[in-house]
Design a protein around this motif. Structure first.
Motif: not given
Length: 339
Positions: A140-151
């Protein structure tokens, strides 16, 4: 064309722009997004977009995408704190961080998302509603995801399902480092609701060994943007044009017209369209327009000219375009769908 001359200080700084547009004939926008920080040790740059699947069997996916972004930001803050410890603490080795990025973070993120979704279902189920299998609840809650972190020490990114992480390198090349080896078929895509979803997460890992070679532009976007182009080349040319315009005019001008570009993309793709981009502010002080070289394609600036007969978006109220940009071929609008 040679690349810009860049002089960076000890800590990179980034400026972000972000926006989303609901797809045509969509009852609600299933995308969610977030961006924070400037890429310093104290304020790591964190960006994320998620795209809820939206069909009837994913009736709560607009919530699933919000959970995905919120939980990714939490995990990303923890990862950034580990990469850049404060005080007298010594940061863990890069090999340890890479293992954490590739294995620990995906497993923790998926576990937290599943717990959040199942908890929400239990709290909001209607009285008398029949019980469901946990797998069906998650769907019911299905989703994709794209994420990034820069330090200052590391650039890492994660992707599950469709969408794009796009990087314009310091010499102007446009890359899509998390693109799958084979494109998904039709509307099928990997999802946070997939069995053992943590094993399906793709990871980009790039330690910052030479700050002067940091990317010029990093963006995460949902597939509503890339699908608005007839080909991958068109999408990459759009990103090269976006970098060019940022170099020529800065983030404020691009931020003002971004909603019009996203609306145009959404009309072409018919899907919700979301973009979060971070542009290196050192480029603003030192760089001219980027070399429009596109990885794998010998694309020059002339080939990226705005199509004949197409008008630019009107300048926002209170803002005028520079007088020397009356020629459409100067990339006033990097959005060039393959129409």
């Amino acid at each position: 064309m040679s690349g810009p001359v860049r002089t960076l200080g000890p800590e990179p700084l980034w400026d972000t722009l972000q926006g989303t547009v609901q797809g045509v004939n969509k009852t609600r926008n299933q995308d969610h997004y977030e961006a924070e920080g400037r890429g310093t040790a104290g304020q790591p740059l964190i960006m994320a977009v998620a795209d809820g699947h939206g069909s009837a069997v994913h009736a709560r996916s607009h919530l699933g995408s919000r959970f995905a972004v919120d939980l990714f930001v939490q995990q990303a803050r923890l990862f950034a704190a580990l990469a850049e410890p404060r005080g007298d603490g010594q940061p863990p080795s890069l090999s340890w961080l890479m293992h954490y990025a590739e294995h620990t973070l995906p497993r923790q993120l998926v576990s937290a998302w599943q717990e959040k979704a199942l908890g929400h279902w239990e709290r909001t189920r209607s009285p008398g509603e029949p019980g469901m299998d946990p797998v069906d609840k998650l769907v019911l809650y299905g989703s994709t995801l794209v994420g990034a972190v820069l330090t200052p020490r590391v650039f890492a990114a994660w992707q599950l399902g469709d969408g794009e992480l796009t990087v314009v390198t310091d010499d102007g090349r446009v890359t899509v480092p998390l693109a799958p080896d084979e494109a998904d078929l039709g509307d099928e895509t990997e999802s946070l609701c997939s069995p053992q979803a943590w094993l399906r997460v793709r990871t980009h890992w790039a330690p910052v060994t030479a700050p002067a070679r940091a990317p010029r532009l990093v963006s995460v976007s949902t597939d509503g943007l890339s699908k608005s182009f007839a080909s991958d080349t068109g999408f990459r040319q759009f990103m090269a044009g976006l970098d060019d315009r940022l170099a020529a005019e800065g983030t404020e001008c691009v931020r003002a017209v971004l909603p019009q570009w996203l609306a145009k993309a959404s009309r072409h793709s018919g899907d919700d369209t979301t973009l979060v981009a971070a542009w290196h502010t050192a480029t603003a002080a030192t760089a001219g327009p980027a070399d429009a070289t596109v990885t794998g394609d010998a694309t020059d600036r002339a080939a990226m000219a705005y199509p004949s007969g197409v008008t630019y978006p009107a300048a926002p109220a209170g803002m005028t375009y520079p007088a020397d940009t009356t020629d459409p071929a100067d990339l006033r609008d990097p959005y060039r769908s393959d129409e």
